[in-house]
Design a protein around this motif. Structure first.
Motif, PDB file in Angstrom:
ATOM      1  N   PHE A 140       0.933  -1.100   0.545  1.00  0.00           N
ATOM      2  CA  PHE A 140       0.215  -0.083  -0.116  1.00  0.00           C
ATOM      3  C   PHE A 140       1.232   1.573   0.573  1.00  0.00           C
ATOM      4  O   PHE A 140       1.520   1.296   0.576  1.00  0.00           O
ATOM      5  CB  PHE A 140      -0.927  -0.287   1.330  1.00  0.00           C
ATOM      6  N   ASP A 141       0.416   2.177  -0.495  1.00  0.00           N
ATOM      7  CA  ASP A 141       1.103   3.956  -0.663  1.00  0.00           C
ATOM      8  C   ASP A 141       0.802   4.330   0.245  1.00  0.00           C
ATOM      9  O   ASP A 141      -0.171   5.132   1.133  1.00  0.00           O
ATOM     10  CB  ASP A 141      -0.068   4.036  -1.355  1.00  0.00           C
ATOM     11  N   GLN A 142       2.075   5.114   0.628  1.00  0.00           N
ATOM     12  CA  GLN A 142       2.489   5.913   2.494  1.00  0.00           C
ATOM     13  C   GLN A 142       2.657   6.061   2.050  1.00  0.00           C
ATOM     14  O   GLN A 142       2.200   7.456   3.121  1.00  0.00           O
ATOM     15  CB  GLN A 142       3.789   4.644   3.306  1.00  0.00           C
ATOM     16  N   GLY A 143       2.954   6.913   0.752  1.00  0.00           N
ATOM     17  CA  GLY A 143       2.605   8.592   0.887  1.00  0.00           C
ATOM     18  C   GLY A 143       3.815   9.347   0.774  1.00  0.00           C
ATOM     19  O   GLY A 143       4.352  10.686   0.730  1.00  0.00           O
ATOM     20  N   ASP A 144       5.347   9.093   1.404  1.00  0.00           N
ATOM     21  CA  ASP A 144       6.248   9.538   1.932  1.00  0.00           C
ATOM     22  C   ASP A 144       7.449   8.501   1.545  1.00  0.00           C
ATOM     23  O   ASP A 144       6.925   7.482   1.856  1.00  0.00           O
ATOM     24  CB  ASP A 144       6.172  10.295   2.721  1.00  0.00           C
ATOM     25  N   ASN A 145       8.465   9.099   1.864  1.00  0.00           N
ATOM     26  CA  ASN A 145      10.114   7.946   2.186  1.00  0.00           C
ATOM     27  C   ASN A 145      10.672   7.743   3.532  1.00  0.00           C
ATOM     28  O   ASN A 145      11.853   7.898   3.949  1.00  0.00           O
ATOM     29  CB  ASN A 145      10.848   8.344   1.095  1.00  0.00           C
ATOM     30  N   PHE A 146       9.933   8.342   4.125  1.00  0.00           N
ATOM     31  CA  PHE A 146      10.444   9.011   6.178  1.00  0.00           C
ATOM     32  C   PHE A 146      10.250   7.150   6.439  1.00  0.00           C
ATOM     33  O   PHE A 146       9.899   5.566   6.127  1.00  0.00           O
ATOM     34  CB  PHE A 146       9.292   9.722   6.787  1.00  0.00           C
ATOM     35  N   THR A 147      10.814   7.494   7.863  1.00  0.00           N
ATOM     36  CA  THR A 147      11.513   5.964   7.935  1.00  0.00           C
ATOM     37  C   THR A 147      10.454   5.146   9.024  1.00  0.00           C
ATOM     38  O   THR A 147       9.919   4.533  10.300  1.00  0.00           O
ATOM     39  CB  THR A 147      12.758   5.844   8.226  1.00  0.00           C
ATOM     40  N   ASP A 148       9.845   6.535  10.047  1.00  0.00           N
ATOM     41  CA  ASP A 148       8.292   7.056  10.995  1.00  0.00           C
ATOM     42  C   ASP A 148       7.821   5.651  10.186  1.00  0.00           C
ATOM     43  O   ASP A 148       6.759   6.319   9.749  1.00  0.00           O
ATOM     44  CB  ASP A 148       8.180   8.097  11.084  1.00  0.00           C
ATOM     45  N   ARG A 149       7.188   4.577  11.903  1.00  0.00           N
ATOM     46  CA  ARG A 149       6.350   3.671  11.125  1.00  0.00           C
ATOM     47  C   ARG A 149       4.950   3.420  12.232  1.00  0.00           C
ATOM     48  O   ARG A 149       3.989   2.741  12.217  1.00  0.00           O
ATOM     49  CB  ARG A 149       6.295   2.946  10.570  1.00  0.00           C
ATOM     50  N   ARG A 150       5.273   5.008  12.552  1.00  0.00           N
ATOM     51  CA  ARG A 150       4.003   5.134  14.383  1.00  0.00           C
ATOM     52  C   ARG A 150       2.955   5.620  13.157  1.00  0.00           C
ATOM     53  O   ARG A 150       2.602   6.743  12.817  1.00  0.00           O
ATOM     54  CB  ARG A 150       4.544   6.288  14.453  1.00  0.00           C
ATOM     55  N   SER A 151       1.731   4.437  12.466  1.00  0.00           N
ATOM     56  CA  SER A 151       1.047   4.819  11.939  1.00  0.00           C
ATOM     57  C   SER A 151      -0.215   4.191  12.484  1.00  0.00           C
ATOM     58  O   SER A 151      -0.051   2.560  11.966  1.00  0.00           O
ATOM     59  CB  SER A 151       1.586   5.767  10.624  1.00  0.00           C
ATOM     60  N   ILE A 152      -1.283   4.463  11.830  1.00  0.00           N
ATOM     61  CA  ILE A 152      -2.343   3.013  12.212  1.00  0.00           C
ATOM     62  C   ILE A 152      -2.578   2.882  10.355  1.00  0.00           C
ATOM     63  O   ILE A 152      -3.449   1.876  10.245  1.00  0.00           O
ATOM     64  CB  ILE A 152      -3.732   4.429  12.715  1.00  0.00           C
ATOM     65  N   PHE A 153      -1.874   3.603   9.841  1.00  0.00           N
ATOM     66  CA  PHE A 153      -2.363   3.742   7.967  1.00  0.00           C
ATOM     67  C   PHE A 153      -2.226   1.956   7.983  1.00  0.00           C
ATOM     68  O   PHE A 153      -2.858   0.996   6.988  1.00  0.00           O
ATOM     69  CB  PHE A 153      -1.395   4.178   8.046  1.00  0.00           C
ATOM     70  N   TYR A 154      -0.772   1.418   8.379  1.00  0.00           N
ATOM     71  CA  TYR A 154      -0.854  -0.053   8.457  1.00  0.00           C
ATOM     72  C   TYR A 154      -1.248  -0.747   9.220  1.00  0.00           C
ATOM     73  O   TYR A 154      -2.050  -1.852   8.204  1.00  0.00           O
ATOM     74  CB  TYR A 154       0.624  -0.723   9.077  1.00  0.00           C
ATOM     75  N   ALA A 155      -1.960  -0.134  10.367  1.00  0.00           N
ATOM     76  CA  ALA A 155      -3.509  -1.753  10.881  1.00  0.00           C
ATOM     77  C   ALA A 155      -4.888  -1.818   9.713  1.00  0.00           C
ATOM     78  O   ALA A 155      -4.950  -2.492   9.348  1.00  0.00           O
ATOM     79  CB  ALA A 155      -3.460  -1.295  12.302  1.00  0.00           C
ATOM     80  N   ARG A 156      -4.987  -0.466   9.239  1.00  0.00           N
ATOM     81  CA  ARG A 156      -6.021  -0.629   8.953  1.00  0.00           C
ATOM     82  C   ARG A 156      -6.102  -1.248   6.867  1.00  0.00           C
ATOM     83  O   ARG A 156      -7.136  -1.625   6.551  1.00  0.00           O
ATOM     84  CB  ARG A 156      -6.126   1.164   8.523  1.00  0.00           C
ATOM     85  N   ASN A 157      -5.109  -0.772   6.584  1.00  0.00           N
ATOM     86  CA  ASN A 157      -5.086  -1.850   5.293  1.00  0.00           C
ATOM     87  C   ASN A 157      -5.054  -3.048   5.795  1.00  0.00           C
ATOM     88  O   ASN A 157      -5.387  -4.288   4.434  1.00  0.00           O
ATOM     89  CB  ASN A 157      -3.738  -0.825   4.820  1.00  0.00           C
ATOM     90  N   LEU A 212      -7.082  -9.877   7.344  1.00  0.00           N
ATOM     91  CA  LEU A 212      -7.306 -10.328   8.516  1.00  0.00           C
ATOM     92  C   LEU A 212      -8.592 -10.830   8.922  1.00  0.00           C
ATOM     93  O   LEU A 212      -8.974 -11.469   8.778  1.00  0.00           O
ATOM     94  CB  LEU A 212      -7.245  -8.923   9.684  1.00  0.00           C
ATOM     95  N   ALA A 213      -9.346  -9.875   8.372  1.00  0.00           N
ATOM     96  CA  ALA A 213     -10.959 -10.112   7.999  1.00  0.00           C
ATOM     97  C   ALA A 213     -10.987 -12.129   7.468  1.00  0.00           C
ATOM     98  O   ALA A 213     -11.046 -12.241   8.121  1.00  0.00           O
ATOM     99  CB  ALA A 213     -11.901  -8.849   7.534  1.00  0.00           C
ATOM    100  N   GLU A 214     -10.641 -12.489   6.023  1.00  0.00           N
ATOM    101  CA  GLU A 214     -10.473 -13.248   5.415  1.00  0.00           C
ATOM    102  C   GLU A 214      -9.739 -14.234   6.417  1.00  0.00           C
ATOM    103  O   GLU A 214     -10.085 -15.102   6.993  1.00  0.00           O
ATOM    104  CB  GLU A 214      -9.621 -13.304   4.506  1.00  0.00           C
ATOM    105  N   GLN A 215      -8.573 -14.269   7.624  1.00  0.00           N
ATOM    106  CA  GLN A 215      -8.573 -15.299   8.088  1.00  0.00           C
ATOM    107  C   GLN A 215      -8.472 -15.275   8.931  1.00  0.00           C
ATOM    108  O   GLN A 215      -8.885 -16.809   9.601  1.00  0.00           O
ATOM    109  CB  GLN A 215      -6.885 -14.162   8.930  1.00  0.00           C
ATOM    110  N   VAL A 216      -9.874 -14.449   9.873  1.00  0.00           N
ATOM    111  CA  VAL A 216     -10.913 -14.782  10.812  1.00  0.00           C
ATOM    112  C   VAL A 216     -12.524 -15.816  10.134  1.00  0.00           C
ATOM    113  O   VAL A 216     -13.232 -15.769  10.749  1.00  0.00           O
ATOM    114  CB  VAL A 216     -11.062 -14.441  12.006  1.00  0.00           C
ATOM    115  N   GLY A 217     -12.554 -15.571   8.833  1.00  0.00           N
ATOM    116  CA  GLY A 217     -13.550 -15.994   8.337  1.00  0.00           C
ATOM    117  C   GLY A 217     -14.602 -15.161   8.223  1.00  0.00           C
ATOM    118  O   GLY A 217     -16.199 -15.663   8.316  1.00  0.00           O
TER     119      GLY A 217
END
Length: 296
Positions: free
Chosen positions: A71-88, A93-98
């Motif tokens: 998924f597109d993060q929109g930047d090239n920063f190394t700081d990964r404190r973001s809910i962006f990752y969990a949202r995507n 995960l939904a498929e994983q739990v049926g």
């Protein structure tokens, strides 16, 4: 009404570094939710062991590297404190739990409310719109899922407290945006865009090409103020400030988003020009009659 939550629906609570302070879990129980729910954490979370100690199999862990690669993060920063990752990550995960349907929630919701017209006090001179605590959250989530399944909408969100400042939406009570809480269908996926301000960037840039994002003002959630609760995204918002946060959405949709100084909030914030943001749908009754061509 319904007597139990559908089997193909789950609640995902997206969290980081707050294993001992899961406010949303308590609020779900207080509002009568009886269905499946999971805590979603990333593989960088130092509280991972504590989450699993407290919540066991309810904890789902995803890889930030895997999400960043897709998924597109929109930047090239190394700081990964973001809910962006969990949202995507929630689609897989939904498929994983049926589950086919899910709602993404933050971890700091204090209360879920119906927003209804009525007299809060018996001696009130006139009814006004107020929030009444939801005690049947199963039915609320079912209604939201039915809306998504019966319409072309890709997601439906609950309103937030700030949406009601200045008066109620008395028309359709729907707005062409979605923030904070998202009811989604696995069979109708969409990407959350940008490491910061991902909700705004997604509904303006995807809305610009016809994807339907909605907020329903009849349901409301109240949460802890973003920059006052420890953990979560507090640190990154304090580090980058609201200008950088808002400018992500300018990058994704420069034709309809700008950064503006809001004197009422005493800060810089994004401003969406809705006349330029999303296609307008005009009632068929206003369609002009077809004119015969010269060849006819």
């Amino acid at each position: 009404g319904i007597t139990q939550v559908r089997d193909d629906f789950v609640v995902f609570i997206l969290t980081h570094g707050r294993a001992d302070n899961q406010i949303t879990v308590r609020s779900l129980e207080a509002s009568g939710y009886t269905g499946r729910w999971y805590i979603v954490i990333d593989d960088d979370d130092e509280d991972g062991g504590r989450y699993r100690e407290l919540y066991g199999d309810r904890v789902l862990t995803f890889s930030k590297d895997a999400v960043a690669a897709e998924f597109d993060q929109g930047d090239n920063f190394t700081d990964r404190r973001s809910i962006f990752y969990a949202r995507n990550a929630c689609w897989a995960l939904a498929e994983q739990v049926g589950a086919r349907y899910f709602i993404e929630l933050d971890d700091d919701y204090r209360i879920f409310l119906y927003r209804m017209l009525g007299k809060r006090e018996p001696d009130a001179s006139a009814p006004t719109y107020h929030g009444w605590k939801i005690l049947s959250l199963d039915q609320v989530f079912e209604a939201m899922v039915r809306f998504v399944s019966a319409t072309p909408a890709v997601t439906l969100a609950m309103s937030q407290g700030g949406d009601h400042i200045g008066g109620e939406y008395l028309g359709t009570r729907l707005s062409r945006k979605a923030m904070n809480s998202f009811v989604c269908d696995v069979e109708r996926p969409f990407p959350f865009l940008g490491r910061i301000n991902e909700d705004v960037s997604s509904y303006v840039s995807l809305g610009n090409v016809g994807r339907l994002f909605f907020t329903f003002f009849g349901f409301q959630l109240n949460q802890t103020e973003t920059q006052k609760a420890a953990g979560g995204l507090t640190d990154i918002y304090l580090d980058v400030g609201t200008y950088v946060k808002s400018f992500y959405s300018v990058m994704y949709a420069p034709s309809c988003v700008r950064v503006e100084h809001f004197s009422s909030m005493r800060r810089l914030h994004h401003r969406v020009n809705w006349d330029a943001a999303v296609p307008k749908i005009i009632a068929e009754s206003w369609r002009a009659p077809l004119q015969p061509s010269a060849s006819d």
